[in-house]
Every structure is written in C-alpha cells, then in structure tokens.
Design an enzyme around this catalytic site. Structure first.
Site, PDB file in Angstrom:
ATOM      1  N   HIS A  58      43.040  17.260 -42.149  1.00 41.11           N
ATOM      2  CA  HIS A  58      44.228  16.866 -42.938  1.00 41.11           C
ATOM      3  C   HIS A  58      44.444  17.857 -44.069  1.00 41.11           C
ATOM      4  O   HIS A  58      43.665  17.928 -45.014  1.00 41.11           O
ATOM      5  CB  HIS A  58      44.036  15.448 -43.512  1.00 41.11           C
ATOM      6  CG  HIS A  58      45.260  14.937 -44.205  1.00 41.11           C
ATOM      7  ND1 HIS A  58      45.986  13.873 -43.719  1.00 41.11           N
ATOM      8  CD2 HIS A  58      45.897  15.342 -45.336  1.00 41.11           C
ATOM      9  CE1 HIS A  58      47.008  13.641 -44.525  1.00 41.11           C
ATOM     10  NE2 HIS A  58      46.982  14.525 -45.521  1.00 41.11           N
ATOM     11  N   HIS A  60      47.655  20.474 -46.277  1.00 38.77           N
ATOM     12  CA  HIS A  60      49.065  20.788 -46.556  1.00 38.77           C
ATOM     13  C   HIS A  60      49.178  22.290 -46.819  1.00 38.77           C
ATOM     14  O   HIS A  60      49.035  22.750 -47.952  1.00 38.77           O
ATOM     15  CB  HIS A  60      49.578  19.993 -47.766  1.00 38.77           C
ATOM     16  CG  HIS A  60      49.650  18.529 -47.496  1.00 38.77           C
ATOM     17  ND1 HIS A  60      50.799  17.897 -47.090  1.00 38.77           N
ATOM     18  CD2 HIS A  60      48.687  17.575 -47.521  1.00 38.77           C
ATOM     19  CE1 HIS A  60      50.549  16.604 -46.897  1.00 38.77           C
ATOM     20  NE2 HIS A  60      49.277  16.387 -47.153  1.00 38.77           N
ATOM     21  N   GLN A 153      58.035  14.075 -46.066  1.00 39.71           N
ATOM     22  CA  GLN A 153      57.496  13.805 -47.418  1.00 39.71           C
ATOM     23  C   GLN A 153      58.355  12.812 -48.214  1.00 39.71           C
ATOM     24  O   GLN A 153      57.837  11.958 -48.930  1.00 39.71           O
ATOM     25  CB  GLN A 153      57.378  15.131 -48.192  1.00 39.71           C
ATOM     26  CG  GLN A 153      57.062  15.012 -49.661  1.00 39.71           C
ATOM     27  CD  GLN A 153      55.573  14.914 -49.953  1.00 39.71           C
ATOM     28  OE1 GLN A 153      54.815  15.831 -49.711  1.00 39.71           O
ATOM     29  NE2 GLN A 153      55.145  13.774 -50.460  1.00 39.71           N
ATOM     30  N   HIS A 211      50.537   9.684 -42.926  1.00 39.94           N
ATOM     31  CA  HIS A 211      50.054   9.283 -44.242  1.00 39.94           C
ATOM     32  C   HIS A 211      50.325   7.786 -44.290  1.00 39.94           C
ATOM     33  O   HIS A 211      51.486   7.375 -44.267  1.00 39.94           O
ATOM     34  CB  HIS A 211      50.850   9.969 -45.344  1.00 39.94           C
ATOM     35  CG  HIS A 211      50.484  11.407 -45.563  1.00 39.94           C
ATOM     36  ND1 HIS A 211      50.661  12.373 -44.603  1.00 39.94           N
ATOM     37  CD2 HIS A 211      49.947  12.028 -46.643  1.00 39.94           C
ATOM     38  CE1 HIS A 211      50.251  13.531 -45.086  1.00 39.94           C
ATOM     39  NE2 HIS A 211      49.822  13.357 -46.319  1.00 39.94           N
ATOM     40  N   GLU A 214      48.869   5.079 -48.480  1.00 37.72           N
ATOM     41  CA  GLU A 214      48.199   5.882 -49.516  1.00 37.72           C
ATOM     42  C   GLU A 214      48.601   5.294 -50.860  1.00 37.72           C
ATOM     43  O   GLU A 214      49.417   5.847 -51.600  1.00 37.72           O
ATOM     44  CB  GLU A 214      48.596   7.353 -49.419  1.00 37.72           C
ATOM     45  CG  GLU A 214      47.775   8.239 -50.360  1.00 37.72           C
ATOM     46  CD  GLU A 214      48.198   9.699 -50.343  1.00 37.72           C
ATOM     47  OE1 GLU A 214      49.149  10.045 -49.640  1.00 37.72           O
ATOM     48  OE2 GLU A 214      47.552  10.496 -51.060  1.00 37.72           O
ATOM     49  N   ASP A 310      42.887  18.026 -47.578  1.00 38.66           N
ATOM     50  CA  ASP A 310      44.201  17.613 -48.077  1.00 38.66           C
ATOM     51  C   ASP A 310      44.859  18.706 -48.920  1.00 38.66           C
ATOM     52  O   ASP A 310      45.946  19.163 -48.593  1.00 38.66           O
ATOM     53  CB  ASP A 310      44.098  16.293 -48.870  1.00 38.66           C
ATOM     54  CG  ASP A 310      45.413  15.521 -48.921  1.00 38.66           C
ATOM     55  OD1 ASP A 310      46.398  15.991 -48.330  1.00 38.66           O
ATOM     56  OD2 ASP A 310      45.452  14.450 -49.549  1.00 38.66           O
ATOM     57  N   TRP A 316      49.101  18.924 -56.429  1.00 39.21           N
ATOM     58  CA  TRP A 316      48.357  17.672 -56.557  1.00 39.21           C
ATOM     59  C   TRP A 316      46.899  17.864 -56.950  1.00 39.21           C
ATOM     60  O   TRP A 316      46.235  16.940 -57.368  1.00 39.21           O
ATOM     61  CB  TRP A 316      48.424  16.896 -55.228  1.00 39.21           C
ATOM     62  CG  TRP A 316      49.819  16.478 -54.909  1.00 39.21           C
ATOM     63  CD1 TRP A 316      50.440  15.351 -55.356  1.00 39.21           C
ATOM     64  CD2 TRP A 316      50.784  17.178 -54.133  1.00 39.21           C
ATOM     65  NE1 TRP A 316      51.731  15.313 -54.888  1.00 39.21           N
ATOM     66  CE2 TRP A 316      51.971  16.420 -54.139  1.00 39.21           C
ATOM     67  CE3 TRP A 316      50.777  18.385 -53.419  1.00 39.21           C
ATOM     68  CZ2 TRP A 316      53.132  16.819 -53.460  1.00 39.21           C
ATOM     69  CZ3 TRP A 316      51.925  18.780 -52.754  1.00 39.21           C
ATOM     70  CH2 TRP A 316      53.084  18.008 -52.779  1.00 39.21           C
TER      71      TRP A 316
HETATM   72 FE   FE2 Z   1      48.165  14.509 -47.323  1.00 46.62          FE
END
Ligand code: FE2
Length: 424
Positions: A58, A60, A153, A211, A214, A310, A316
């Site tokens: 997982h 991005h 997203q 996702h 979450e 991730d 993030w």
């Molecule tokens: Fe993610």
C-alpha cells in the site's frame, strides 16, 4: 552452466542450516546443502539471511518525496495533509511525478522492496499522474513490479468527475479498482460506492483494494459491506481492505460477527502501521487510541494480513526511507505481536503475505520461483526485525541490482578497538 550460485544462505523459514541456491534463466533451479557445477557468478551469503524481497502492498507514488512543497505539514494531521495535497496537485507536472517516482523506486530497490502496489489519485480530469505512473510501471519493470490502483481520493460518488475518470484510468491500464467509502457524503453513499466499485471490478475481472473505514468511528460499517459485496460478486480472495482502522474502535461483540464475514470473503487485510498510529486518535485526549486495525485477532483468525508503508516524505508523513522492516517493526510493537511465531508473521506481513495480497507471481524460495532474492545482515527473521539491517545484496531474476556494505562499528576504548555488530 548456471547463471548464479548463492552459497551459504540461511533461507527464510529454514534458518537453522546453510544451503546453496542455484539460478538459471532468472529462476531458482536448485536448493540444496551443497551444489556443485559451473556457474557464471557466485555470491557467498556467508551465513546471512536470504529472503524473498519485501513487498509494499500500500503506497502513494504520486505524492511521495514531495515533502516541503509548497510547505510542510505543520500539525502533522490528516486534515492538513489533505489540504496540502490539494495545494500541491495543481503544481504537478508529468516529469516531476516521474522523477520522484523513479527516485522512490531506487530507494525501494536499495531496501530490497521489489514490488509496490501504489494507489494513484484519479480525481484530476487530465489524469496526469495516471499517465505518468503508467510510464513508470513500464520503465521500472525489469527491476520492480509496480502495480497501480485507481484511487478516487475525493470520493467516487462525492466528486462529480470521479466515476468517468476512474473508468478511463482502468481503460488506460490501471490494474486495480480502488475506493474510499468513508469519505463519501454518508454511510449510505459509502455503501453504494463499495457496491458499484465491486460490480465494476467483477465485470472487468479486476482486483479491488479500497481505503476502507480509515477513521476512528466505531460505527463505520464499510468493511462489512466490502465483505458482503465481495461474496455477492464472487470476488473472494481478490479484494483487499486497506487501513480498516475503525476496527480498532469497534465494539467487541460486533467484531466477533465481522471477522467470520471477512473470512468468508477471504479479504486481504492491509494495515499501515506508521501512518495509522500517527494519523488516527487525533480527536482523543487520554486514553488515546492508536488506530491500527486488529492485526493480532485478524491474523489469528487466519486472514491474510499484510503491511504497507503508505507514505514516504509526502503531505501526510514527513518521515520514512521506504524501509519495510521499519513498517514491520512498528506493526509488531503496536499490535503486541511479540510471540516467536507472531514475530515471524510480522516478517511475512511485508514479504509473503503482502505478495499474496497484491498477487505477485513466481514469488518464493523454491525451485521454479523467480530468482528475486535479498540478503540481509541478520541470521533470521526475528534478528532482521530487531536490527533492521542493511540489504547486503538484492537480486532481480538472478541479477545483482543493489549492494550495501556490511555495517560494523569499531569501538575503541582503553583496551583497544573492538568490532560491534549488535549480535550475540
Ligand atoms: Fe493510503
């Protein structure tokens, strides 16, 4: 004539003995205590751990290595991260996305990660990141399997353009159907998005990776819906639920019903320890929830539990070097997976379990598998988790593609220099 002979390997899962591994035409052709015969190349593993590569299930890739652009995330929260990504997106161009992705792939290879499942944001009418990353998929293919998930997203139903853009991304060759039901306007629309996306995947014969839940909301029910729709559309074993952090906060009675449902659907569970424990629980005072899903209970129930990184240096998460052992070590601590077999399961969460979750073919250390192998400066899986050692060598189809020097410290006190490598 062999192409490669790896000698004195402590092979993952059988670290009590030394074995040789013979490679021909990119595949493992023999594994035995002592292999003789002519070989083009020989590598002495010197009793160190030889494993299949790490897999990041997982990630991005479109956002990675953008740390500090256009500014840093001062609060370190999910909401500021989303706002930052919104500021950054209009500034991106294809060459920038590709340059960062290639740099991350080099980091991954140096850390022994030879497959990455990356979500790619399709909430851009131009699908700039989709096109750029599809090119990267081809460019890195000799070294690393990069798989893309079409990730809405801003919400599959909430963003008016998302449905058409997600379908267009799949038509272009994006491999997996993504989703974000907890970000839709309501629980009902979240459920509808799960249903529609599973139908889409079933019609196209694709895998699903959402996702899912979450959040810290104990009443979020999208995991249940994902399991239900997986069974309804006959997608068992082809669907992954990413994050599932709400399960941390759910009522125990409800979870006792949910886990058997997840088993029936053969859901793959993908937790992201580094990110879950930093982003979740932000509304709590004390006690403060850590937000990672119920790794111990899910693994004990026989579900396939994998870990993802991730984020690395993006809106993030400011940290990380794409080290899957850092992920596994954090997951082990947070889930209290400290039993001997539990620790080995945590190693599998970033190797064989992750390979199963994302569908890496030819993965293993047996004869007939691809000769994708890494050598770690450790004697077994548990020592690897403890030390997060260097990857001495990384082989792709039998070819050496990364090397790191052995790490030894020399401590010089009154009685002279002594070498320290943190092993007993
Ligand atoms: Fe993610």
């Amino acid at each position: 004539m062999l192409d490669l002979l790896i000698r004195n390997a402590r092979i993952v899962g059988a670290t009590d003995r030394l074995q040789d591994i013979a490679v021909k035409d990119g595949q493992i052709v023999d594994v035995a205590p002592s292999i003789s015969g002519d070989t083009a190349k020989e590598y002495d593993a010197d009793g160190y751990l030889v494993s299949t590569p790490f897999i990041d299930s997982h990630f991005h890739m479109d956002a990675t290595l953008s740390y500090g652009r256009p500014r840093v995330n001062e609060s370190g929260t999910l909401l500021e991260g989303i706002a930052l990504w919104g500021e950054l997106k209009p500034q991106l161009d294809a060459s920038d996305i590709k340059q960062r992705a290639h740099e991350l792939c080099r980091w991954a290879i140096a850390k022994g990660n030879l497959a990455i499942r990356s979500h790619v944001d399709i909430c851009d009418p131009e699908l700039l990141a989709v096109d750029a990353l599809l090119e990267v998929v081809k460019e890195v293919a000799p070294y690393l399997d990069l798989q893309l998930v079409a990730f809405p997203q801003d919400g599959f139903l909430r963003d008016p353009g998302a449905r058409e853009q997600l379908i267009r991304a799949l038509d272009k060759g994006v491999h997996v159907v993504g989703g974000i039901p907890h970000f839709e306007r309501s629980m009902a629309e979240g459920s509808l998005s799960v249903s529609e996306l599973c139908r889409l995947a079933a019609e196209r014969g694709l895998q699903v990776d959402m996702h899912c839940d979450e959040s810290d909301d104990p009443l979020s029910r999208h995991v249940e819906m994902l399991a239900q729709e997986t069974v309804r559309f006959g997608l068992q074993g082809r669907v992954a639920g990413s994050h599932l952090t709400s399960m941390h906060s759910m009522d125990n009675y409800y979870v006792s019903k949910l886990i058997p449902l997840m088993q029936e659907a053969q859901l793959h569970v993908i937790a992201n320890p580094l990110i879950n424990i930093t982003l979740q629980g932000r509304h709590d005072s004390y006690p403060k929830r850590r937000g990672m899903t119920r790794v111990k209970e899910l693994a004990a129930a026989g579900l396939n539990v994998a870990f993802g990184h991730d984020c690395v240096m993006d809106p993030w998460y400011s940290l990380g070097s794409h080290d899957m052992l850092e992920v596994a070590q954090m997951g082990l601590h947070v889930a209290q997976m400290t039993g001997q077999e539990e620790m080995r399961e945590m190693f599998r969460a970033v190797t064989s379990n992750a390979a199963k979750a994302v569908g890496v073919e030819g993965y293993g250390t047996e004869v007939g598998c691809n000769a994708d192998l890494i050598v770690l400066q450790a004697r077994d899986e548990i020592e690897a988790l403890r030390l997060r050692p260097v990857r001495l060598a990384v082989f792709r189809r039998g070819k050496l593609i990364s090397q790191t020097a052995k790490q030894v410290s020399t401590v010089t006190l009154d009685d002279g220099p002594v070498e320290v490598d943190f092993t007993l």
